[in-house]
Structure formats: structure tokens, C-alpha cells
Scaffold this active site. Structure first.
Site, PDB file in Angstrom:
ATOM      1  N   HIS A 125       0.827  -1.209   0.000  1.00  0.00           N
ATOM      2  CA  HIS A 125       0.000   0.000   0.000  1.00  0.00           C
ATOM      3  C   HIS A 125       0.866   1.266   0.000  1.00  0.00           C
ATOM      4  CE1 HIS A 125       0.934  -0.760   4.240  1.00  0.00           C
ATOM      5  NE2 HIS A 125       0.700   0.521   4.478  1.00  0.00           N
ATOM      6  N   TYR A 126       2.014   1.202   0.662  1.00  0.00           N
ATOM      7  CA  TYR A 126       2.937   2.341   0.739  1.00  0.00           C
ATOM      8  C   TYR A 126       3.561   2.619  -0.635  1.00  0.00           C
ATOM      9  CZ  TYR A 126       7.230   4.859   2.065  1.00  0.00           C
ATOM     10  OH  TYR A 126       8.259   5.759   2.152  1.00  0.00           O
ATOM     11  N   TYR A 127       4.082   1.577  -1.278  1.00  0.00           N
ATOM     12  CA  TYR A 127       4.696   1.751  -2.596  1.00  0.00           C
ATOM     13  C   TYR A 127       3.662   2.143  -3.651  1.00  0.00           C
ATOM     14  CZ  TYR A 127       9.193  -0.046  -0.996  1.00  0.00           C
ATOM     15  OH  TYR A 127      10.388  -0.204  -0.353  1.00  0.00           O
ATOM     16  N   LYS A 130       3.111   5.887  -3.200  1.00  0.00           N
ATOM     17  CA  LYS A 130       4.258   6.648  -3.684  1.00  0.00           C
ATOM     18  C   LYS A 130       4.312   6.647  -5.211  1.00  0.00           C
ATOM     19  CE  LYS A 130       6.265   8.019   0.145  1.00  0.00           C
ATOM     20  NZ  LYS A 130       6.245   9.466   0.496  1.00  0.00           N
TER      21      LYS A 130
END
Length: 214
Positions: A125-127, A130
């Protein structure tokens, strides 16, 4: 030149604010809470109260450049990451377009442009956030510089890095101080416009690493 630092109360943001204060740039620290203003004001750094999860267009008044170094962190839940790292970043980009900002520096993450099957499930979810924000910036028409550091540490900076469009994955970390220095040195560097750069600790002085990209 007046530079809005979004995420100024984070570790990189605090270091960068102090570095810019000592340079020919004028930092404007964007903070979310009234209680966060004192440290910056005591250092003679202008602050603006604004929240990425609300309307923060007013923070862009009178600034020339923007650094987005805000982030929910790789270990927060998908909801907060979506609100800050994706939606907050994309709103900041849209405001920058509206205000004709001269340069937008995005602090992204090493590997954000990799194939999704390379991302660990715990941080997918973070990548994703970004990568989406980076894509939005690249399509915005702004003069952008995307900086993608590896794992951030609180070690003392060495002022020596690996910085390029693609770099060897020998040492996957970098002190936050060196990231802040790269951001500082990248402001106003027209040869870094429309560039997406990977960043790790290395053996090239930061000034030389930036000059080599010309």
C-alpha cells in the site's frame, strides 16, 4: 527564493528547514498543529499551519518552490497512507500547478517505480501510494525532481552518496541528513528538472554527484 516544506515536522523536514535557513533560500515550514510551530519560530523559520487531509491551498501563497517530504510511514495502515502519501501529495501537486510553482521536489522511495510483484506484501500500500503520487507529478507539467532514497537512518551524514537515474543496490540505506543535503543542493538546479533519481549512501561528494547529472 521561498521554499515551502510540506512535512517540515518530520525528521528530514526539520533538518532541511535548518539547512535552508542557513542558505540563500527562505524556508516556510508547513506544520499541522499549533504546538509544532514553536521550534521553528524559535529558530527564525517562518511557519504555516495547514493539514494535508484538509484544504491547504493557502500554504502556497508567496512561495517559489515546494518540497514534499511528508509521509505516513511504511508501517502505518493503508487508510492513513492513502490520505497522506497519495491524496495529500496529489493535492499538493495540483496546488503547485495552480500557483505556477517553479520547482517541485518530491521525496519518494527507492523501489516505488518497480514492478508491483517486487513490493513486499506488508508495504504494498505504501509503494502503491508513492508510485501513484510520482506518476501524477510527472504528468503535471511542473518542473519536478523526484528523489527516491533507500532505507532512512539517523546516522551522522557523510556527505557522500550514490545519486542517479538508476544506481547499484550495494548499500540500501542513507542518513536523513544526507537526503536533506541533496534536497537543499537540488533546489534551483534546472538540469535536475524532469528527473527521477535514486539515492543511497556512496562515495561521491554530494556536490559532485549533482554536477555529474548535468
Amino acid at each position: 527564493m521561498k521554499t515551502l516544506i510540506i512535512g517540515a515536522n518530520g525528521k528530514i523536514g526539520k533538518i532541511l528547514s535548518k539547512k535552508l535557513k542557513k542558505s540563500h533560500h527562505t524556508p516556510v515550514a508547513m506544520v499541522r498543529k499549533e504546538s509544532q510551530k514553536a521550534d521553528f519560530n524559535n529558530a527564525g523559520i517562518e511557519t504555516i499551519l495547514a493539514d494535508l487531509e484538509e484544504d491547504f491551498e493557502h500554504a502556497f501563497e508567496g512561495v517559489n518552490t515546494v518540497v514534499f517530504t511528508a509521509g505516513s510511514g511504511g508501517h502505518t495502515g493503508p487508510d492513513k497512507t492513502h490520505l497522506v502519501d497519495r491524496i495529500g501529495a496529489k493535492k499538493a501537486i495540483d496546488f503547485a500547478v495552480k500557483k505556477n510553482i517553479q520547482q517541485f521536489i518530491m521525496v519518494s522511495a527507492l523501489g516505488a517505480d518497480a514492478s508491483p510483484d517486487k513490493w513486499p506484501d506488508s508495504m504494498k500500500h505504501y509503494y502503491e501510494a508513492k508510485a501513484d503520487a510520482d506518476k501524477h507529478l510527472m504528468q503535471s507539467g511542473l518542473n519536478y525532481t523526484i528523489i527516491k532514497p533507500g532505507r532512512l537512518t539517523d546516522d551522522q551524514g557523510t556527505n557522500q552518496v550514490l545519486l542517479d537515474v538508476e544506481i547499484p543496490r550495494a548499500n540500501l540505506q542513507i542518513p536523513r541528513t544526507d537526503v536533506a543535503t541533496v534536497i537543499e543542493k537540488s533546489l534551483g538546479q534546472e538540469h535536475l528538472y524532469q528527473q527521477s533519481l535514486e539515492l543511497l549512501s556512496g562515495d561521491t561528494p554530494i556536490d559532485d554527484a549533482i554536477a555529474r547529472l548535468n
